[in-house]
Design a protein around this motif. Sequence first.
Motif, PDB file in Angstrom:
ATOM      1  N   LYS A 217      -3.027   5.752   6.716  1.00 10.16           N
ATOM      2  CA  LYS A 217      -3.763   5.975   5.474  1.00 10.16           C
ATOM      3  C   LYS A 217      -2.853   6.064   4.250  1.00 10.16           C
ATOM      4  CE  LYS A 217      -3.910  10.997   6.197  1.00 10.16           C
ATOM      5  NZ  LYS A 217      -4.796  12.171   6.404  1.00 10.16           N
ATOM      6  N   GLY A 218      -1.546   6.265   4.446  1.00 12.62           N
ATOM      7  CA  GLY A 218      -0.626   6.317   3.321  1.00 12.62           C
ATOM      8  C   GLY A 218      -0.499   4.987   2.598  1.00 12.62           C
ATOM      9  N   TYR A 219      -0.943   3.906   3.230  1.00  8.65           N
ATOM     10  CA  TYR A 219      -0.866   2.578   2.615  1.00  8.65           C
ATOM     11  C   TYR A 219      -2.180   2.192   1.922  1.00  8.65           C
ATOM     12  CZ  TYR A 219       3.571   1.854   4.976  1.00  8.65           C
ATOM     13  OH  TYR A 219       4.880   1.965   5.384  1.00  8.65           O
ATOM     14  N   ARG A 220      -3.076   3.148   1.763  1.00  6.27           N
ATOM     15  CA  ARG A 220      -4.361   2.872   1.130  1.00  6.27           C
ATOM     16  C   ARG A 220      -4.173   2.676  -0.378  1.00  6.27           C
ATOM     17  NH1 ARG A 220      -7.885   6.479  -1.458  1.00  6.27           N
ATOM     18  NH2 ARG A 220     -10.050   5.749  -1.583  1.00  6.27           N
ATOM     19  N   ARG A 221      -4.508   1.491  -0.855  1.00  9.69           N
ATOM     20  CA  ARG A 221      -4.521   1.186  -2.288  1.00  9.69           C
ATOM     21  C   ARG A 221      -5.185  -0.160  -2.479  1.00  9.69           C
ATOM     22  NH1 ARG A 221       1.112   0.979  -5.268  1.00  9.69           N
ATOM     23  NH2 ARG A 221       0.970  -1.249  -4.801  1.00  9.69           N
ATOM     24  N   ALA A 222      -6.081  -0.248  -3.415  1.00 10.06           N
ATOM     25  CA  ALA A 222      -6.886  -1.460  -3.571  1.00 10.06           C
ATOM     26  C   ALA A 222      -6.027  -2.679  -3.895  1.00 10.06           C
ATOM     27  CB  ALA A 222      -7.944  -1.247  -4.659  1.00 10.06           C
ATOM     28  N   ASP A 223      -5.109  -2.558  -4.870  1.00 11.39           N
ATOM     29  CA  ASP A 223      -4.322  -3.734  -5.242  1.00 11.39           C
ATOM     30  C   ASP A 223      -3.329  -4.116  -4.149  1.00 11.39           C
ATOM     31  OD1 ASP A 223      -2.752  -1.491  -5.653  1.00 11.39           O
ATOM     32  OD2 ASP A 223      -1.726  -2.314  -7.405  1.00 11.39           O
ATOM     33  N   PHE A 224      -2.928  -3.145  -3.303  1.00  9.12           N
ATOM     34  CA  PHE A 224      -2.067  -3.464  -2.166  1.00  9.12           C
ATOM     35  C   PHE A 224      -2.796  -4.402  -1.201  1.00  9.12           C
ATOM     36  CE2 PHE A 224      -0.781  -2.260   2.246  1.00  9.12           C
ATOM     37  CZ  PHE A 224       0.531  -2.717   2.208  1.00  9.12           C
ATOM     38  N   GLU A 225      -4.041  -4.069  -0.880  1.00 11.45           N
ATOM     39  CA  GLU A 225      -4.817  -4.915   0.025  1.00 11.45           C
ATOM     40  C   GLU A 225      -5.148  -6.254  -0.616  1.00 11.45           C
ATOM     41  OE1 GLU A 225      -7.917  -3.095   2.329  1.00 11.45           O
ATOM     42  OE2 GLU A 225      -7.191  -1.078   1.836  1.00 11.45           O
ATOM     43  N   THR A 226      -5.366  -6.238  -1.928  1.00 12.73           N
ATOM     44  CA  THR A 226      -5.668  -7.491  -2.628  1.00 12.73           C
ATOM     45  C   THR A 226      -4.491  -8.455  -2.547  1.00 12.73           C
ATOM     46  OG1 THR A 226      -7.144  -6.351  -4.172  1.00 12.73           O
ATOM     47  CG2 THR A 226      -6.318  -8.511  -4.841  1.00 12.73           C
ATOM     48  N   GLU A 227      -3.280  -7.940  -2.766  1.00 15.91           N
ATOM     49  CA  GLU A 227      -2.092  -8.807  -2.692  1.00 15.91           C
ATOM     50  C   GLU A 227      -1.869  -9.329  -1.279  1.00 15.91           C
ATOM     51  OE1 GLU A 227       1.538  -8.084  -4.779  1.00 15.91           O
ATOM     52  OE2 GLU A 227       0.657  -6.441  -5.936  1.00 15.91           O
ATOM     53  N   LEU A 228      -2.117  -8.484  -0.288  1.00 14.72           N
ATOM     54  CA  LEU A 228      -1.996  -8.947   1.089  1.00 14.72           C
ATOM     55  C   LEU A 228      -3.025 -10.042   1.396  1.00 14.72           C
ATOM     56  CD1 LEU A 228      -1.408  -5.616   3.080  1.00 14.72           C
ATOM     57  CD2 LEU A 228       0.276  -7.390   2.571  1.00 14.72           C
ATOM     58  N   ASN A 229      -4.248  -9.828   0.954  1.00  9.65           N
ATOM     59  CA  ASN A 229      -5.295 -10.817   1.206  1.00  9.65           C
ATOM     60  C   ASN A 229      -4.973 -12.149   0.539  1.00  9.65           C
ATOM     61  OD1 ASN A 229      -6.801  -9.011   2.727  1.00  9.65           O
ATOM     62  ND2 ASN A 229      -7.999  -8.297   0.974  1.00  9.65           N
ATOM     63  N   SER A 230      -4.371 -12.096  -0.664  1.00  7.26           N
ATOM     64  CA  SER A 230      -4.015 -13.339  -1.346  1.00  7.26           C
ATOM     65  C   SER A 230      -2.915 -14.092  -0.610  1.00  7.26           C
ATOM     66  CB  SER A 230      -3.568 -13.040  -2.786  1.00  7.26           C
ATOM     67  OG  SER A 230      -2.369 -12.270  -2.786  1.00  7.26           O
ATOM     68  N   ALA A 231      -2.125 -13.362   0.198  1.00  8.22           N
ATOM     69  CA  ALA A 231      -1.091 -13.997   1.013  1.00  8.22           C
ATOM     70  C   ALA A 231      -1.611 -14.394   2.391  1.00  8.22           C
ATOM     71  CB  ALA A 231       0.102 -13.054   1.166  1.00  8.22           C
ATOM     72  N   GLY A 232      -2.918 -14.173   2.621  1.00  4.58           N
ATOM     73  CA  GLY A 232      -3.503 -14.543   3.899  1.00  4.58           C
ATOM     74  C   GLY A 232      -3.337 -13.497   4.980  1.00  4.58           C
ATOM     75  N   ILE A 233      -3.005 -12.264   4.592  1.00 12.56           N
ATOM     76  CA  ILE A 233      -2.767 -11.192   5.556  1.00 12.56           C
ATOM     77  C   ILE A 233      -3.917 -10.190   5.499  1.00 12.56           C
ATOM     78  CG2 ILE A 233      -1.218  -9.303   6.209  1.00 12.56           C
ATOM     79  CD1 ILE A 233       1.065 -10.886   4.929  1.00 12.56           C
ATOM     80  N   THR A 234      -4.484  -9.872   6.652  1.00  9.44           N
ATOM     81  CA  THR A 234      -5.554  -8.885   6.744  1.00  9.44           C
ATOM     82  C   THR A 234      -4.956  -7.523   7.049  1.00  9.44           C
ATOM     83  OG1 THR A 234      -7.097 -10.552   7.572  1.00  9.44           O
ATOM     84  CG2 THR A 234      -7.670  -8.243   7.953  1.00  9.44           C
ATOM     85  N   PHE A 235      -5.354  -6.508   6.274  1.00  7.76           N
ATOM     86  CA  PHE A 235      -4.798  -5.170   6.458  1.00  7.76           C
ATOM     87  C   PHE A 235      -5.798  -4.277   7.173  1.00  7.76           C
ATOM     88  CE2 PHE A 235      -3.672  -0.874   4.668  1.00  7.76           C
ATOM     89  CZ  PHE A 235      -2.497  -0.738   5.409  1.00  7.76           C
ATOM     90  N   ILE A 236      -5.330  -3.605   8.214  1.00  3.69           N
ATOM     91  CA  ILE A 236      -6.149  -2.654   8.968  1.00  3.69           C
ATOM     92  C   ILE A 236      -5.579  -1.264   8.757  1.00  3.69           C
ATOM     93  CG2 ILE A 236      -6.933  -1.947  11.257  1.00  3.69           C
ATOM     94  CD1 ILE A 236      -6.706  -4.826  12.159  1.00  3.69           C
ATOM     95  N   ARG A 237      -6.427  -0.326   8.367  1.00  2.84           N
ATOM     96  CA  ARG A 237      -6.007   1.063   8.149  1.00  2.84           C
ATOM     97  C   ARG A 237      -7.163   1.985   8.493  1.00  2.84           C
ATOM     98  NH1 ARG A 237      -8.688   3.011   3.914  1.00  2.84           N
ATOM     99  NH2 ARG A 237      -9.262   1.645   2.166  1.00  2.84           N
ATOM    100  N   PRO A 238      -6.906   3.290   8.596  1.00  2.00           N
ATOM    101  CA  PRO A 238      -7.995   4.217   8.897  1.00  2.00           C
ATOM    102  C   PRO A 238      -9.012   4.280   7.758  1.00  2.00           C
ATOM    103  CG  PRO A 238      -5.853   5.238   9.308  1.00  2.00           C
ATOM    104  CD  PRO A 238      -5.593   3.965   8.576  1.00  2.00           C
TER     105      PRO A 238
END
Length: 318
Positions: A217-238
Amino acid sequence: MIRGRIQTLILEEQRMNPDLDTLATRLYVTIDDLLIEHPQWAPERPAVGITPKLTDAELLTLAVLQALLGFTSEARFIRHAHTHLRPWFPYLPDRPGYNKRLRHSGELFQHVIASLARACPSFNDDLWLVDSTPVECARSRETVKRSDLAGWATYGYCASHSRFFWGLRLHLITTPSGLPVAYALAGAKTDERDTALDMIALDPELHRRGQILMGDKGYRRADFETELNSAGITFIRPTFGKEPRRPHQRFLRPFRQIIESVNQTLKAQLDLERHGARTRPGVCARVLQRLLALTAAIWHNETTDQPGPSRSLLAYDH
């Protein structure tokens, strides 16, 4: 180390045995071949001077042996090497020379770690795990005030152990087998999400469509997931707070235990918590030394079909 003799030993063994001798032999030959193929990886040296008696391949092999054998003191390890490793290394430096060579070989460490990691079948796994762990550098207030690491090392909080510490954080992206895919050392207060994005951005080989990254959960942040998604990476977190339940939650606990196990391997079996470094080059060298030891063990286990978990060091830590 005599290259011809080592190659003969390898040819005589149809199947690698999971012992430290075989790992060291195979690692030396592989690093030596890599340096022949990529001479620019070697540390810079004056054009005129004395050629080192200990080759760079032998140096890194010695560094891995030190980490696997559990020597946190370079002086003690060199004494041990002079007594027990003479058949492998015709020339062994004194502690100051060994220390200096290690601290000037940071880029070589990184190149070799990357090459060994990419030779592992698990490097192509479509799931990554991301986490950070404290690298404590001092405890007393007086040491903190006098340390050469001041300004880089800072006070931070470790939620896993519910304590404050003064030092750095080792950020890791690994495969489920424990193989380090990317790593970084940063101040204790540096944002984990920014560091993770930087690690992925710096290596083009990590830009994979369809890749999955799992974190806490320490990696929870909207723009963090957005940047990952733009690179084609899906982020899984609690799932956090009143959020709708996120997908793949059932996989979080077992895979979180894996990344914690990798951290524990580095800090306990490979003695990262007792690194004892007092300068920036010293900390970097000792962290890279442990990462190379872990990567080399996984590389050897996976490419020779050794039984048991890939990240197991039981056959080599004696």
